[in-house]
Design an enzyme around this catalytic site. Sequence first.
Site, mmCIF file in Angstrom:
data_model
loop_
_atom_site.group_PDB
_atom_site.id
_atom_site.type_symbol
_atom_site.label_atom_id
_atom_site.label_comp_id
_atom_site.label_asym_id
_atom_site.label_seq_id
_atom_site.Cartn_x
_atom_site.Cartn_y
_atom_site.Cartn_z
ATOM 1 N N ASN A 91 0.831 -1.208 0.000
ATOM 2 C CA ASN A 91 0.000 0.000 0.000
ATOM 3 C C ASN A 91 0.863 1.254 0.000
ATOM 4 O O ASN A 91 0.364 2.353 0.113
ATOM 5 C CB ASN A 91 -0.975 -0.002 1.172
ATOM 6 N N ASP A 92 2.185 1.094 -0.134
ATOM 7 C CA ASP A 92 3.151 2.200 -0.219
ATOM 8 C C ASP A 92 3.145 3.114 0.992
ATOM 9 O O ASP A 92 3.555 4.262 0.900
ATOM 10 C CB ASP A 92 2.942 3.023 -1.488
ATOM 11 N N CYS A 93 2.722 2.643 2.134
ATOM 12 C CA CYS A 93 2.732 3.458 3.348
ATOM 13 C C CYS A 93 4.012 3.269 4.146
ATOM 14 O O CYS A 93 4.205 3.916 5.155
ATOM 15 C CB CYS A 93 1.533 3.119 4.227
ATOM 16 N N ILE A 94 4.859 2.358 3.734
ATOM 17 C CA ILE A 94 6.058 2.057 4.507
ATOM 18 C C ILE A 94 7.207 2.904 4.038
ATOM 19 O O ILE A 94 7.460 3.047 2.909
ATOM 20 C CB ILE A 94 6.417 0.566 4.385
#
EC number: 2.8.1.-
Length: 94
Positions: A91-94
């Site tokens: 989810n590309d939140c890291i």
Amino acid sequence: MNYIPDWNEELAKKIAKSEFINMTPDHWEIIYIIRNFYLNFNLAPSIRILIKTLEKMKYNKKKCSSRYLLKLFPKNPIKQASKIAGVPKTNDCI
């Protein structure tokens, strides 16, 4: 896409073809790095983490950039590479 436990290179080639990507050794390097990352951490890397992983693996500096990854996977490097690798997209939140 969910994780594909029976993933193989033939399946990856079919997925790549549907994404209009002709797999080269450079593509396979990224695919296997993403698969190994997923198997170790149970998630696909974000683009930032993928680049950091490439740097840690002492890849050529040219290969450690989003520009290089965009040349390989022009629509969206993580989305396309994860799909071809048979792992769920991060989810590309890291």
